[in-house]
Write a protein that holds these residues in place. Sequence first.
Motif, mmCIF file in Angstrom:
data_model
loop_
_atom_site.group_PDB
_atom_site.id
_atom_site.type_symbol
_atom_site.label_atom_id
_atom_site.label_comp_id
_atom_site.label_asym_id
_atom_site.label_seq_id
_atom_site.Cartn_x
_atom_site.Cartn_y
_atom_site.Cartn_z
ATOM 1 N N GLY A 282 -8.449 9.300 3.091
ATOM 2 C CA GLY A 282 -9.451 9.362 2.028
ATOM 3 C C GLY A 282 -8.899 9.872 0.711
ATOM 4 N N ASN A 283 -7.569 9.967 0.613
ATOM 5 C CA ASN A 283 -6.929 10.405 -0.626
ATOM 6 C C ASN A 283 -6.712 9.199 -1.537
ATOM 7 N N ASP A 284 -7.780 8.711 -2.144
ATOM 8 C CA ASP A 284 -7.721 7.444 -2.867
ATOM 9 C C ASP A 284 -6.734 7.473 -4.032
ATOM 10 N N ASP A 285 -6.721 8.573 -4.780
ATOM 11 C CA ASP A 285 -5.814 8.634 -5.934
ATOM 12 C C ASP A 285 -4.359 8.568 -5.485
ATOM 13 N N LEU A 286 -4.033 9.295 -4.411
ATOM 14 C CA LEU A 286 -2.662 9.257 -3.897
ATOM 15 C C LEU A 286 -2.331 7.885 -3.307
ATOM 16 N N ALA A 287 -3.323 7.271 -2.650
ATOM 17 C CA ALA A 287 -3.112 5.926 -2.105
ATOM 18 C C ALA A 287 -2.753 4.964 -3.228
ATOM 19 N N LYS A 288 -3.533 4.993 -4.315
ATOM 20 C CA LYS A 288 -3.249 4.119 -5.460
ATOM 21 C C LYS A 288 -1.867 4.417 -6.041
ATOM 22 N N TYR A 289 -1.554 5.702 -6.158
ATOM 23 C CA TYR A 289 -0.264 6.123 -6.706
ATOM 24 C C TYR A 289 0.883 5.487 -5.931
ATOM 25 N N TYR A 290 0.821 5.525 -4.606
ATOM 26 C CA TYR A 290 1.915 4.984 -3.801
ATOM 27 C C TYR A 290 1.892 3.461 -3.754
ATOM 28 N N TYR A 291 0.705 2.856 -3.815
ATOM 29 C CA TYR A 291 0.646 1.397 -3.887
ATOM 30 C C TYR A 291 1.280 0.906 -5.185
ATOM 31 N N TYR A 292 0.990 1.610 -6.295
ATOM 32 C CA TYR A 292 1.601 1.233 -7.575
ATOM 33 C C TYR A 292 3.129 1.331 -7.487
ATOM 34 N N HIS A 293 3.611 2.418 -6.851
ATOM 35 C CA HIS A 293 5.055 2.592 -6.687
ATOM 36 C C HIS A 293 5.647 1.480 -5.825
ATOM 37 N N THR A 294 4.873 1.019 -4.843
ATOM 38 C CA THR A 294 5.352 -0.047 -3.957
ATOM 39 C C THR A 294 5.676 -1.305 -4.744
ATOM 40 N N VAL A 295 4.722 -1.748 -5.564
ATOM 41 C CA VAL A 295 4.926 -3.008 -6.299
ATOM 42 C C VAL A 295 5.914 -2.824 -7.447
ATOM 43 N N HIS A 296 6.026 -1.592 -7.952
ATOM 44 C CA HIS A 296 7.027 -1.328 -8.995
ATOM 45 C C HIS A 296 8.434 -1.371 -8.405
ATOM 46 N N GLU A 297 8.583 -0.790 -7.215
ATOM 47 C CA GLU A 297 9.890 -0.744 -6.550
ATOM 48 C C GLU A 297 10.347 -2.144 -6.144
ATOM 49 N N LEU A 301 7.549 -7.925 -2.890
ATOM 50 C CA LEU A 301 7.025 -7.571 -1.573
ATOM 51 C C LEU A 301 5.530 -7.903 -1.532
ATOM 52 N N ASP A 302 5.185 -8.991 -0.835
ATOM 53 C CA ASP A 302 3.785 -9.421 -0.842
ATOM 54 C C ASP A 302 2.858 -8.394 -0.203
ATOM 55 N N LYS A 303 3.374 -7.642 0.784
ATOM 56 C CA LYS A 303 2.527 -6.642 1.429
ATOM 57 C C LYS A 303 2.039 -5.588 0.434
ATOM 58 N N ILE A 329 0.259 -13.501 -8.178
ATOM 59 C CA ILE A 329 0.423 -14.954 -8.286
ATOM 60 C C ILE A 329 1.330 -15.303 -9.457
ATOM 61 N N ASN A 330 1.238 -14.540 -10.548
ATOM 62 C CA ASN A 330 2.118 -14.792 -11.693
ATOM 63 C C ASN A 330 3.576 -14.553 -11.334
ATOM 64 N N ILE A 331 3.822 -13.634 -10.391
ATOM 65 C CA ILE A 331 5.196 -13.351 -9.953
ATOM 66 C C ILE A 331 5.665 -14.378 -8.940
ATOM 67 N N ASP A 332 4.782 -14.750 -8.014
ATOM 68 C CA ASP A 332 5.149 -15.700 -6.959
ATOM 69 C C ASP A 332 3.964 -16.612 -6.672
ATOM 70 N N GLY A 333 3.865 -17.670 -7.439
ATOM 71 C CA GLY A 333 2.756 -18.609 -7.285
ATOM 72 C C GLY A 333 2.858 -19.505 -6.081
ATOM 73 N N GLU A 334 3.971 -19.383 -5.321
ATOM 74 C CA GLU A 334 4.160 -20.213 -4.133
ATOM 75 C C GLU A 334 3.783 -19.480 -2.849
ATOM 76 N N ASN A 335 3.217 -18.294 -2.974
ATOM 77 C CA ASN A 335 2.852 -17.496 -1.791
ATOM 78 C C ASN A 335 1.425 -17.843 -1.364
ATOM 79 N N PRO A 336 1.254 -18.504 -0.208
ATOM 80 C CA PRO A 336 -0.097 -18.929 0.203
ATOM 81 C C PRO A 336 -1.029 -17.762 0.499
ATOM 82 N N LEU A 337 -0.462 -16.606 0.923
ATOM 83 C CA LEU A 337 -1.315 -15.452 1.217
ATOM 84 C C LEU A 337 -2.005 -14.947 -0.039
#
Length: 466
Positions: A282-297, A301-303, A329-337
Amino acid sequence: MALDANERPSRPLAKFESMLKTDDVYFFDAEDFEDIIHYYLNNGKVSLAKKAIKIGLQQHPDSIELKLLSVEVLVFENKLEVAEQLLDELQVLDGSNEEIYIQRANIYSKKDNHEAAVILLKRALEIADHHMDIYSLLGMEYLFMDNFELAKENFMKCVSIDEQDYSSLYNVIYCFEFMQDYEGAIYYLNDFLERNPYCEVAWHQLGKQYFSKKMFPEALTAFDFAIIADDSFIGAYFEKAKVLEKMGNYNEAIENYETTISLEDPTSHAYLRIGRCHEKLGNDDLAKYYYYHTVHEDPLLDKGWLAITDFYFRKENFEKALYYINKAINIDGENPLYWKKCGKIHVALRNYDEADFAYKQAVDLGNYELDTWLNWADVVLLNKDVDSAVQILLQGLEFYPEEAEIPYKMAGVYLLMANTGKASESLVNALTLNAEKLHLFLEAFPQYAGTEWTKNIISDMKRAPR
């Protein structure tokens, strides 16, 4: 005997490389040339290996070992005919040299004739003094032939000769896993650990087998022992964290994921798992923080993109979810997921034309999952395009002829078209496939649930002989 990649024949090698930089010519023993060539080959420096072979044969023109190394390079470069001609000459000179049979086996393997390669490797076994490398090659040939039982047996022989041959140990476990013999893998690893109680690789693999069988406490213990054997073993911390996550111990899981980050450069996978743990807590702010880091890193990574999109979707913040899936999609428009997720979000926003386009893109890019066809059909029905719904469902039926979900939906769609003949055929087909899923039809098309037409078909099906 081949050198390891990290093993450096320092003095002869330094002397050889000095010679290459000058016009001087130095003499080397044939064995020195062999070590130098092995060093270059093991480190991927093929051009330098070829230079060493050329100079070596100038100084030792009768050296069979140097000629065999020349064959090895020719095989690597796919010059198979030249390699075979040279092997024919060498066989006349030394027909009892196992390396000749090994290189012939490599050539057959390159030609996808793995059965012939196995015969030659078995011949090499008969005349060789050292068998381990040949067992390893046999194991690989059997893998190519999908004979995992014999592959496993040969890799086991490698491990029995050298219990620190972790490459073969991994291959043994791979064979067990491919055959889904997790019990066999567990028995083998426990037996191995009786003799090698401080082998972190074996403990790590044992933990993964327990994890596959959902034996989480046992998996946790195995990973703990792997960490005791090597407290810098990142893989053990990561796998331990996954077990703790499965057991609902999210704070402990986070600690172990964070340990992997402290031991090595952060990875997007670690950030993603930490984000999911925080979301569970339930730590939404921390969850967002790490999700942002995921896509930045790792923007590829589609996940990561799907995780942050799902986070906002679950919060019913569909505009934000759409924003992030569009970035993906702008990064990888060929990903069906991405397109499938985009379709789902547009449905939530009631953008049915955009949802139709997104689902079409997902299918065009190869996403043929059952729910994709069903959801796409629902979208075009919401757009009052009944004909398209039929065409979509017919396509889906080609992929899932044994699943009842599509015929149940088709029955309702045909009723919307007043085509009772096709509707009856579809409903009978659906009931035949799985009568217990009748609720799918009744819930999706409640206007037809209580009709005599529906009741009669259901009644007839119940009376029909099995």
